[in-house]
Design an enzyme around this catalytic site. Structure first.
Site, PDB file in Angstrom:
ATOM      1  N   ARG A  32     -62.637   3.274  -3.268  1.00  0.00           N
ATOM      2  CA  ARG A  32     -62.473   2.991  -1.966  1.00  0.00           C
ATOM      3  C   ARG A  32     -61.359   1.576  -2.074  1.00  0.00           C
ATOM      4  O   ARG A  32     -61.451   0.816  -3.033  1.00  0.00           O
ATOM      5  CB  ARG A  32     -63.549   2.280  -1.342  1.00  0.00           C
ATOM      6  CG  ARG A  32     -64.649   3.269  -1.374  1.00  0.00           C
ATOM      7  CD  ARG A  32     -65.905   2.969  -0.202  1.00  0.00           C
ATOM      8  NE  ARG A  32     -66.792   4.259  -0.363  1.00  0.00           N
ATOM      9  CZ  ARG A  32     -66.831   5.321   0.150  1.00  0.00           C
ATOM     10  NH1 ARG A  32     -65.733   5.647   0.649  1.00  0.00           N
ATOM     11  NH2 ARG A  32     -67.602   6.218  -0.273  1.00  0.00           N
ATOM     12  N   ASP A  33     -60.415   1.749  -1.045  1.00  0.00           N
ATOM     13  CA  ASP A  33     -59.430   0.694  -0.834  1.00  0.00           C
ATOM     14  C   ASP A  33     -60.215  -0.604  -0.747  1.00  0.00           C
ATOM     15  O   ASP A  33     -61.184  -0.592   0.209  1.00  0.00           O
ATOM     16  CB  ASP A  33     -58.476   1.079   0.237  1.00  0.00           C
ATOM     17  CG  ASP A  33     -57.168  -0.142   0.302  1.00  0.00           C
ATOM     18  OD1 ASP A  33     -56.098   0.603  -0.139  1.00  0.00           O
ATOM     19  OD2 ASP A  33     -57.478  -1.129   0.293  1.00  0.00           O
ATOM     20  N   ASN A  91     -46.964   5.612  -0.951  1.00  0.00           N
ATOM     21  CA  ASN A  91     -45.574   4.733  -0.944  1.00  0.00           C
ATOM     22  C   ASN A  91     -45.153   4.681  -2.282  1.00  0.00           C
ATOM     23  O   ASN A  91     -45.735   4.727  -3.141  1.00  0.00           O
ATOM     24  CB  ASN A  91     -46.178   3.230  -0.537  1.00  0.00           C
ATOM     25  CG  ASN A  91     -46.848   3.342   0.811  1.00  0.00           C
ATOM     26  OD1 ASN A  91     -46.349   3.862   1.708  1.00  0.00           O
ATOM     27  ND2 ASN A  91     -47.923   2.445   1.040  1.00  0.00           N
ATOM     28  N   VAL A 100     -48.606  -1.816  -5.391  1.00  0.00           N
ATOM     29  CA  VAL A 100     -49.430  -1.497  -6.950  1.00  0.00           C
ATOM     30  C   VAL A 100     -48.507  -0.496  -7.771  1.00  0.00           C
ATOM     31  O   VAL A 100     -48.641   0.704  -7.068  1.00  0.00           O
ATOM     32  CB  VAL A 100     -50.878  -1.220  -6.674  1.00  0.00           C
ATOM     33  CG1 VAL A 100     -51.554  -1.006  -8.051  1.00  0.00           C
ATOM     34  CG2 VAL A 100     -51.582  -2.129  -6.004  1.00  0.00           C
ATOM     35  N   HIS A 104     -50.453   6.266  -6.365  1.00  0.00           N
ATOM     36  CA  HIS A 104     -51.538   6.416  -5.802  1.00  0.00           C
ATOM     37  C   HIS A 104     -51.255   7.116  -4.159  1.00  0.00           C
ATOM     38  O   HIS A 104     -50.418   6.827  -3.647  1.00  0.00           O
ATOM     39  CB  HIS A 104     -52.526   5.500  -5.419  1.00  0.00           C
ATOM     40  CG  HIS A 104     -51.660   4.204  -4.891  1.00  0.00           C
ATOM     41  ND1 HIS A 104     -50.902   3.219  -5.636  1.00  0.00           N
ATOM     42  CD2 HIS A 104     -51.599   3.632  -3.591  1.00  0.00           C
ATOM     43  CE1 HIS A 104     -50.165   2.661  -4.751  1.00  0.00           C
ATOM     44  NE2 HIS A 104     -50.478   2.644  -3.554  1.00  0.00           N
TER      45      HIS A 104
HETATM   46  P1  AMP Z   1     -49.668   0.472  -1.771  1.00  0.00           P
HETATM   47  O1  AMP Z   1     -49.206  -0.599  -0.550  1.00  0.00           O
HETATM   48  O2  AMP Z   1     -49.472   1.648  -1.361  1.00  0.00           O
HETATM   49  O3  AMP Z   1     -49.077   0.162  -3.264  1.00  0.00           O
HETATM   50  O4  AMP Z   1     -51.292   0.224  -1.576  1.00  0.00           O
HETATM   51  C1  AMP Z   1     -52.115  -0.523  -2.490  1.00  0.00           C
HETATM   52  C2  AMP Z   1     -53.234  -0.594  -1.947  1.00  0.00           C
HETATM   53  O5  AMP Z   1     -54.304  -1.049  -3.220  1.00  0.00           O
HETATM   54  C3  AMP Z   1     -53.753  -1.627  -0.564  1.00  0.00           C
HETATM   55  O6  AMP Z   1     -54.153  -0.707   0.593  1.00  0.00           O
HETATM   56  C4  AMP Z   1     -54.608  -2.450  -1.325  1.00  0.00           C
HETATM   57  O7  AMP Z   1     -55.443  -2.960  -0.101  1.00  0.00           O
HETATM   58  C5  AMP Z   1     -55.329  -1.881  -2.447  1.00  0.00           C
HETATM   59  N1  AMP Z   1     -55.875  -2.526  -3.479  1.00  0.00           N
HETATM   60  C6  AMP Z   1     -55.478  -3.610  -4.024  1.00  0.00           C
HETATM   61  N2  AMP Z   1     -56.439  -4.199  -4.969  1.00  0.00           N
HETATM   62  C7  AMP Z   1     -57.345  -3.424  -4.966  1.00  0.00           C
HETATM   63  C8  AMP Z   1     -58.504  -3.105  -5.887  1.00  0.00           C
HETATM   64  N3  AMP Z   1     -58.863  -4.114  -6.811  1.00  0.00           N
HETATM   65  N4  AMP Z   1     -59.457  -2.467  -5.407  1.00  0.00           N
HETATM   66  C9  AMP Z   1     -59.218  -1.612  -4.271  1.00  0.00           C
HETATM   67  N5  AMP Z   1     -58.037  -1.392  -3.683  1.00  0.00           N
HETATM   68  C10 AMP Z   1     -57.263  -2.371  -4.081  1.00  0.00           C
END
Ligand code: AMP
Length: 122
Positions: A32-33, A91, A100, A104
């Site tokens: 889960r996000d 993304n 990140v 993903h």
């Molecule tokens: P992106 O902008 O596509 O790289 O999305 C990164 C996603 O990772 C965001 O929606 C964050 O809310 C999510 N995220 C960051 N850290 C964590 C974590 N420790 N556990 C779960 N989701 C995370």
């Protein structure tokens, strides 16, 4: 871009940071996000060290790629959104606003995702 082994998803994969797991397969993890955008917001990641979709497409094995695609479908069924609908968001890099640097796919559903990106002005 070289893979950063200290990125947060790498730490989740190594078990150094907790996650709420939804599905784990041989090559893929779904969890889960932490900051959900809709009632269902699951991140699906390959276990291998790929930064972008392009990296995954060129460097991952066919088995990893097939496993990843199937896992996304399985997540939509497990989360009960296969019929009501969902959006996949993926993304990459600066222009993709990737936060990140571990490849993903966001699986987002449980409520309307809203319209597509707005068209450019002019
Ligand atoms: P992106 O902008 O596509 O790289 O999305 C990164 C996603 O990772 C965001 O929606 C964050 O809310 C999510 N995220 C960051 N850290 C964590 C974590 N420790 N556990 C779960 N989701 C995370």
């Amino acid at each position: 871009m070289a893979y950063d082994t200290q990125n947060i998803f790498a730490k989740i994969l190594r078990g150094e940071i907790p996650c709420t797991k939804v599905l784990e397969t041989a090559h893929t993890l779904a969890f889960r996000d932490i900051n959900p955008a809709r009632p269902v917001h699951v991140l699906v990641i390959p276990k291998g060290p790929y930064v972008t979709w392009s990296d995954f497409a060129t460097q991952a094995s066919p088995a990893e790629q097939a496993d990843f695609v199937r896992a996304i479908g399985e997540v939509t069924r497990l989360e009960g959104i296969a019929e009501s609908g969902y959006r996949l968001i993926q993304n990459n890099g600066d222009h993709g606003h990737q936060e990140v640097p571990h490849m993903h796919v966001h699986v987002v559903g449980g409520a309307s995702a809203g319209p597509m990106l707005r068209r450019m002005e002019g």
